[in-house]
Design an enzyme around this catalytic site. Structure first.
Site, PDB file in Angstrom:
ATOM      1  N   HIS A 155      17.280 -11.384 -51.685  1.00  0.00           N
ATOM      2  CA  HIS A 155      17.619 -10.617 -50.497  1.00  0.00           C
ATOM      3  C   HIS A 155      17.762  -9.132 -50.776  1.00  0.00           C
ATOM      4  CE1 HIS A 155      21.361 -11.334 -52.589  1.00  0.00           C
ATOM      5  NE2 HIS A 155      21.957 -10.427 -51.873  1.00  0.00           N
ATOM      6  N   CYS A 156      17.589  -8.692 -52.011  1.00  0.00           N
ATOM      7  CA  CYS A 156      17.826  -7.283 -52.353  1.00  0.00           C
ATOM      8  C   CYS A 156      16.612  -6.573 -52.928  1.00  0.00           C
ATOM      9  CB  CYS A 156      18.994  -7.179 -53.345  1.00  0.00           C
ATOM     10  SG  CYS A 156      20.603  -7.505 -52.628  1.00  0.00           S
ATOM     11  N   ILE A 157      16.175  -7.023 -54.100  1.00  0.00           N
ATOM     12  CA  ILE A 157      15.211  -6.228 -54.875  1.00  0.00           C
ATOM     13  C   ILE A 157      13.873  -6.028 -54.156  1.00  0.00           C
ATOM     14  CG2 ILE A 157      13.996  -6.067 -57.083  1.00  0.00           C
ATOM     15  CD1 ILE A 157      16.295  -7.529 -58.374  1.00  0.00           C
ATOM     16  N   ILE A 217      13.444  -5.731 -51.019  1.00  0.00           N
ATOM     17  CA  ILE A 217      13.679  -5.089 -49.726  1.00  0.00           C
ATOM     18  C   ILE A 217      14.269  -3.691 -49.873  1.00  0.00           C
ATOM     19  CG2 ILE A 217      15.082  -5.229 -47.615  1.00  0.00           C
ATOM     20  CD1 ILE A 217      14.764  -8.261 -47.772  1.00  0.00           C
ATOM     21  N   ASP A 218      15.256  -3.544 -50.744  1.00  0.00           N
ATOM     22  CA  ASP A 218      16.019  -2.306 -50.813  1.00  0.00           C
ATOM     23  C   ASP A 218      15.187  -1.057 -51.061  1.00  0.00           C
ATOM     24  OD1 ASP A 218      18.075  -4.009 -50.401  1.00  0.00           O
ATOM     25  OD2 ASP A 218      19.015  -3.768 -52.366  1.00  0.00           O
TER      26      ASP A 218
END
Length: 435
Positions: free
Chosen positions: A269-271, A273-274
């Site tokens: 959910h992070c790498i 997208i961020d």
């Protein structure tokens, strides 16, 4: 606030919000969890867990101790002194920031703000979101003034589900406030739940901290993925280079090197997208984040590279991919979790199906998946010796420790390993291809 009077609301009870709520509760603070998903609130009310790495007994203990309740009703915020917002920040179809969940949560909590309250945003976002988007909406709806009547913080979430060493309570918590008073109140709040609080000077510094952490990983993973492709090219030319051997050897250097491992792409959910949150914001300042964008291109290309490796390996065995039976092992975005968000395995399966392959999967953590882009839903299959032997290729896309890799080595016609899972398990096979 005194220990008895503090009541914390956590809005969003997913991978970030639920562990945080339990940390507050387990250290003596009363917590009200709010989530629009009625199924989550009902499960929690019964002492049940919907996250594999959160034992049900933790939830039951918090409820029985009178420190934790879950609801779908935002009116419960009336009883709170602090509100922590931990909702998703996905991307739009055009890969731009999607703040819908953040703004909806902001609208929902604003009517219940009172003087002295704390509002902390934990959702990963671009620098300026809290100041430019969240605060104006809170002030407009509540009629209160930030930094005067109530306090606003940004404290980026730091979760690594499935990590046995680090959990919410022992991961240092970065906190930035609108004012010095906001920051002091935020430090006092989070010290109730975590071992260490790290203060930064502004909201934007806290927002940027989270992006730097994840972009650092994205860039280094892209670099090692590119090195993997190069190593395979050398190997195909008769100059064998094992990229995992190279990484392990480089790791022997006691300074100046940090190991990253290649894979079939990025997930979670992070790498994945961020970086897009920062590159989008950078364009408003007429800046091109070329290094970050190049890393994104490399990581995005990896599923295509893996499928090409599968195709070549099958072709060498006189089997076209268009009619091949491919068993994908692992669809979660990383080992030993059930989370499939942005998992490269899903992209691999879609690409294989588009090439005409018969695709099935096995994942002990994920019962079923829906491949949105091709409109296919499938369930996990048992991994038996017969099923492994039937497949023309077994594609290891996620390295779950509970998978029987020896069974794969003994019965598979062809193993394509994207995670070095076979060797990490101490198993060799003449039918192994690394991808």
């Amino acid at each position: 606030m005194s220990e008895r009077s503090e009541v914390v609301a956590v809005v969003g009870l997913g991978y970030v919000g639920l562990p945080l709520a339990l940390c507050f509760a387990e250290r003596g603070t009363r917590v009200i969890g709010v989530d629009v998903d009625e199924g989550k609130a009902t499960a929690l009310g019964r002492g049940q867990s919907y996250l594999r790495h959160i034992p049900a007994k933790r939830i039951a203990a918090a409820i029985e101790g009178g420190r934790f309740t879950a609801t779908t009703q935002f009116a419960a915020l009336r009883d709170c002194t602090a509100i922590v917002v931990a909702v998703p920040t996905p991307l739009t179809p055009t890969r731009e920031p999607n703040l819908t969940f953040v703004m909806d949560a902001t609208k929902a909590i604003a009517p219940y703000l009172v003087k002295g309250m704390v509002v902390s945003l934990e959702s990963t976002t671009y620098p300026g979101t809290t100041r430019e988007e969240v605060i104006p909406l809170l002030e407009r709806v509540s009629g209160l003034k930030t930094g005067v009547d109530f306090n606003v913080l940004f404290s980026p979430e730091r979760e690594d589900p499935g990590n046995p060493r680090y959990s919410t309570s022992n991961i240092p918590k970065v906190v930035g406030g609108l004012t010095t008073a906001c920051l002091e109140r935020g430090i006092a709040l989070y010290e109730r739940a975590v071992d260490k609080v790290v203060k930064v000077s502004t909201l934007e510094a806290a927002e940027m901290t989270k992006l730097l952490e994840n972009i650092f990983r994205a860039v280094n993973i892209a670099m090692v993925n590119e090195m993997k492709v190069l190593a395979h090219r050398f190997t195909d030319a008769g100059r064998p280079i094992d990229i995992h051997e190279v990484i392990s050897a480089a790791s022997s250097k006691p300074f100046g090197f940090m190991p990253f491992r290649p894979g079939p792409g990025l997930g979670g959910h992070c790498i994945p997208i961020d970086p897009f949150y920062l590159t989008w914001k950078a364009r408003q300042f007429d800046l091109s984040t070329r290094f970050i964008e190049l890393a994104g291109e490399i990581n995005t290309s990896m599923p295509y590279y893996v499928v090409n490796r599968v195709m070549r390996a099958l072709s060498e065995r006189r089997k076209p991919l268009a009619s091949a039976d491919v068993l994908v092992v692992g669809v979660a975005y990383k080992g030993d979790v059930e989370d499939i968000r942005e998992s490269p395995s899903l992209k691999l399966m879609e690409l294989l199906l588009a090439q005409g392959a018969l695709v099935r999967y096995h994942d002990p953590y994920v019962e079923s998946v829906h491949l949105e882009h091709v409109g296919v839903t499938m369930a996990s299959e048992p991994m038996t010796a017969e099923r492994v032997a039937q497949a023309d290729a077994v594609l290891i896309a996620t390295a779950h420790r509970c998978v029987d890799y020896r069974l794969i080595a003994e019965h598979a016609q062809l193993v394509v390993d994207t995670r070095d899972a076979m060797r990490q398990s101490g198993i060799a096979s003449e039918r192994l291809v690394r991808a």
